[in-house]
Design a protein around this motif. Structure first.
Motif, mmCIF file in Angstrom:
data_model
loop_
_atom_site.group_PDB
_atom_site.id
_atom_site.type_symbol
_atom_site.label_atom_id
_atom_site.label_comp_id
_atom_site.label_asym_id
_atom_site.label_seq_id
_atom_site.Cartn_x
_atom_site.Cartn_y
_atom_site.Cartn_z
ATOM 1 N N UNK A 167 16.647 53.422 27.113
ATOM 2 C CA UNK A 167 16.692 54.660 27.733
ATOM 3 C C UNK A 167 15.365 54.764 28.751
ATOM 4 N N UNK A 168 15.667 55.422 29.913
ATOM 5 C CA UNK A 168 14.409 55.425 31.015
ATOM 6 C C UNK A 168 14.285 57.072 31.329
ATOM 7 N N UNK A 169 13.162 57.405 31.393
ATOM 8 C CA UNK A 169 13.016 58.677 31.981
ATOM 9 C C UNK A 169 12.116 58.747 33.241
ATOM 10 N N UNK A 170 12.262 59.577 34.074
ATOM 11 C CA UNK A 170 11.671 59.547 35.480
ATOM 12 C C UNK A 170 11.340 60.923 35.945
ATOM 13 N N UNK A 171 10.564 61.198 36.833
ATOM 14 C CA UNK A 171 10.523 62.370 37.545
ATOM 15 C C UNK A 171 11.502 62.766 38.439
ATOM 16 N N UNK A 172 12.581 62.110 38.469
ATOM 17 C CA UNK A 172 13.680 62.401 38.953
ATOM 18 C C UNK A 172 14.418 63.464 38.373
ATOM 19 N N UNK A 199 12.594 57.879 41.558
ATOM 20 C CA UNK A 199 11.140 58.255 41.419
ATOM 21 C C UNK A 199 10.346 57.473 40.329
ATOM 22 N N UNK A 200 9.129 57.701 40.167
ATOM 23 C CA UNK A 200 8.355 56.921 39.179
ATOM 24 C C UNK A 200 8.998 57.226 37.784
ATOM 25 N N UNK A 201 9.091 56.144 36.908
ATOM 26 C CA UNK A 201 9.455 56.049 35.646
ATOM 27 C C UNK A 201 8.202 56.382 34.695
ATOM 28 N N UNK A 202 8.368 57.537 33.744
ATOM 29 C CA UNK A 202 7.315 57.940 32.880
ATOM 30 C C UNK A 202 7.397 57.275 31.645
ATOM 31 N N UNK A 203 8.513 56.893 31.127
ATOM 32 C CA UNK A 203 8.763 56.555 29.563
ATOM 33 C C UNK A 203 9.991 55.827 29.545
ATOM 34 N N UNK A 253 11.178 64.199 33.608
ATOM 35 C CA UNK A 253 11.083 63.807 32.220
ATOM 36 C C UNK A 253 9.710 63.088 31.884
ATOM 37 N N UNK A 254 8.760 63.403 30.981
ATOM 38 C CA UNK A 254 7.363 62.804 30.853
ATOM 39 C C UNK A 254 7.527 61.794 29.659
ATOM 40 N N UNK A 255 8.331 62.307 28.712
ATOM 41 C CA UNK A 255 8.283 61.396 27.491
ATOM 42 C C UNK A 255 9.245 61.370 26.677
ATOM 43 N N UNK A 256 9.768 60.299 25.826
ATOM 44 C CA UNK A 256 11.009 60.030 25.241
ATOM 45 C C UNK A 256 10.712 59.639 23.971
ATOM 46 N N UNK A 257 11.574 60.149 22.815
ATOM 47 C CA UNK A 257 11.558 59.342 21.618
ATOM 48 C C UNK A 257 13.022 59.439 20.933
ATOM 49 N N UNK A 258 13.433 58.398 19.866
ATOM 50 C CA UNK A 258 14.745 58.679 19.521
ATOM 51 C C UNK A 258 14.519 59.195 17.747
ATOM 52 N N UNK A 259 15.392 59.776 17.364
ATOM 53 C CA UNK A 259 15.350 59.969 15.988
ATOM 54 C C UNK A 259 15.544 58.875 15.272
#
Length: 443
Positions: free
Chosen positions: A259-264, A245-249, A294-300
């Motif tokens: 790291x990749x986050x997607x609508x899946x 599915x589309x990748x959001x972040x 998953x629409x957004x990502x961040x790392x500590x």
């Protein structure tokens, strides 16, 4: 500063090409992808200045409202988990509206803040006074993602291309246009299909990430792929078919892990294989996100925690084992009522922006790893689309200023850019939290 009561919705012919736009399966109206969920705000005509009510309907033909500058009166917030020893004071120190349409991207670096919108202008703001000090212009419109690294500014546009500027500090701040990625007529070989592909993404770009040590720029797209660009020559060296599915972040760690986050409803973890001649990325693990896109990502800051903002309104997080390096699900930060559209991390602070038009500031205790909500920043009249956060009052501040709180820039679909100061103090400290104190010093 230009203030109006409201502005017209963007041209649908342009909006449909935005990286963060989807089409609802039951109608043909354009929507911003990071706000899609079963919990989205509805924008309707209102005569009063109160925020629009939240409803279960989607963003159909939204009317974007001007957010009035937040009151300068100081607000205080007590952490519910440690009410006896933790207080937060915060306020909006700047609220700016330009006739650029919705603000879609923001990045901060070396005392400067860059903001991208639906127009063809990237505005540059100087800290800490937050005054506009320059603009970057191109023929393309809609700056959907921004990254700044080593005095280079990377901007992804709705035409699926990335523009690059070089920043100089000779007396005055200057930006020189370097290149457009990709160049016309370029091809790259996909390591999965083995076929030649056009280097240009087949769909709008949604996110950028930079691996400085490996000289790599990553771009993710709704075409379900991540492209790997070598910064030194701006050539595409790999295409990763990452999701169904589309990748959001996307976000990259200091050790080069992607790291990749997607609508899946998943986050995938990728490593580069240096034994291979073309150094393809290989999938190491897939993290399920509780059946929520998953629409957004961040790392500590220390890389020990991965945060994912989801359409269920939660910020799910995973903990990295210091010995095994494996990621284990740690829990969820609850507070938003709508899709979490953007995330930022600085020091021990985690900042989340949502389609519920609010921004929440969380702090992670380095001792026990627990998270506490320090503040809920409210004042926007539209979904918060992008966030930048840095310690102290200047984006070049060092980690020694963590006790001085953080500064947060929020960009919204209402077209307003807001700057907030959040300061965490101990209620037991002498002289702290004076009852007659309405402001805290910003000088």
């Amino acid at each position: 500063m230009e203030m109006t009561s409201k502005f017209d919705p963007p041209d649908s012919s342009i909006t449909t090409s935005l990286a963060a736009i989807r089409t609802h399966p039951q109608n043909d109206h354009s929507q911003f992808s990071r706000s899609i969920s079963h919990k989205e705000p509805s924008f309707s005509e209102a005569s009063s200045c109160t925020p629009p009510r939240l409803s279960s309907t989607s963003l159909t033909n939204p009317r974007l409202y001007v957010s009035q500058p937040s009151t300068p009166r100081l607000h205080s917030f007590t952490s519910p988990s440690k009410q006896d020893d933790l207080h937060t004071i915060y306020r909006c120190i700047s609220s700016v509206l330009k006739k650029d349409g919705a603000i879609l991207s923001v990045a901060a670096s070396n005392g400067l803040v860059y903001t991208g919108s639906q127009s063809n202008v990237i505005r540059i703001w100087k800290l800490p006074e937050f005054t506009e000090c320059g603009q970057l212009k191109s023929k393309a419109c809609m700056v959907v993602a921004l990254e700044v690294s080593n005095d280079k500014v990377y901007a992804a546009y709705a035409d699926c291309k990335i523009r690059v500027w070089h920043r100089t500090w000779e007396g005055t701040i200057k930006h020189v246009r370097l290149a457009t990625i990709p160049r016309t007529g370029g091809y790259v070989r996909s390591y999965i299909t083995g076929k030649d592909k056009l280097m240009k993404h087949a769909g709008p770009i949604t996110s950028l990430a930079i691996n400085v040590s490996d000289d790599i720029l990553y771009s993710a797209s709704v075409d379900k792929t991540v492209k790997v660009w070598r910064i030194s020559n701006l050539k595409c060296i790999e295409t990763i078919h990452a999701h169904q599915e589309p990748i959001n972040a996307i976000v990259v760690a200091d050790d080069g892990v992607l790291f990749t986050a997607s609508d899946d409803a998943s986050i995938k973890v990728w490593r580069r294989n240096f034994c291979s001649g073309d150094r393809p990325h290989s999938l190491t693990v897939t993290l399920p996100a509780k059946y929520s896109p998953v629409k957004a990502l961040t790392l500590a800051s220390d890389g020990g925690v991965l945060y994912g903002g989801c359409s269920d309104g939660y910020v799910h997080y995973w903990l990295k084992g210091w010995f095994s390096g494996q990621l284990q699900y740690g829990g969820a930060l609850q507070g938003h009522t709508h899709t979490v559209m953007c995330l930022a991390n600085v020091g021990n602070y985690v900042v989340s922006g949502s389609a519920d038009s609010s921004c929440r500031v969380w702090v992670r205790d380095p001792q026990d790893g627990q998270h506490r909500c320090l503040a809920a920043l409210q004042g926007h009249r539209g979904p918060i689309r992008c966030i930048a956060a840095f310690l102290g009052r200047n984006s070049s501040a060092n980690h020694e200023e963590v006790e001085d709180g953080c500064t947060i820039c929020t960009g919204s679909l209402d077209g307003v850019l807001k700057v907030w100061r959040v300061k965490c103090t101990s209620s037991n400290a002498r002289g702290t939290m004076q009852s007659n104190c309405e402001y805290f010093d910003l000088a």
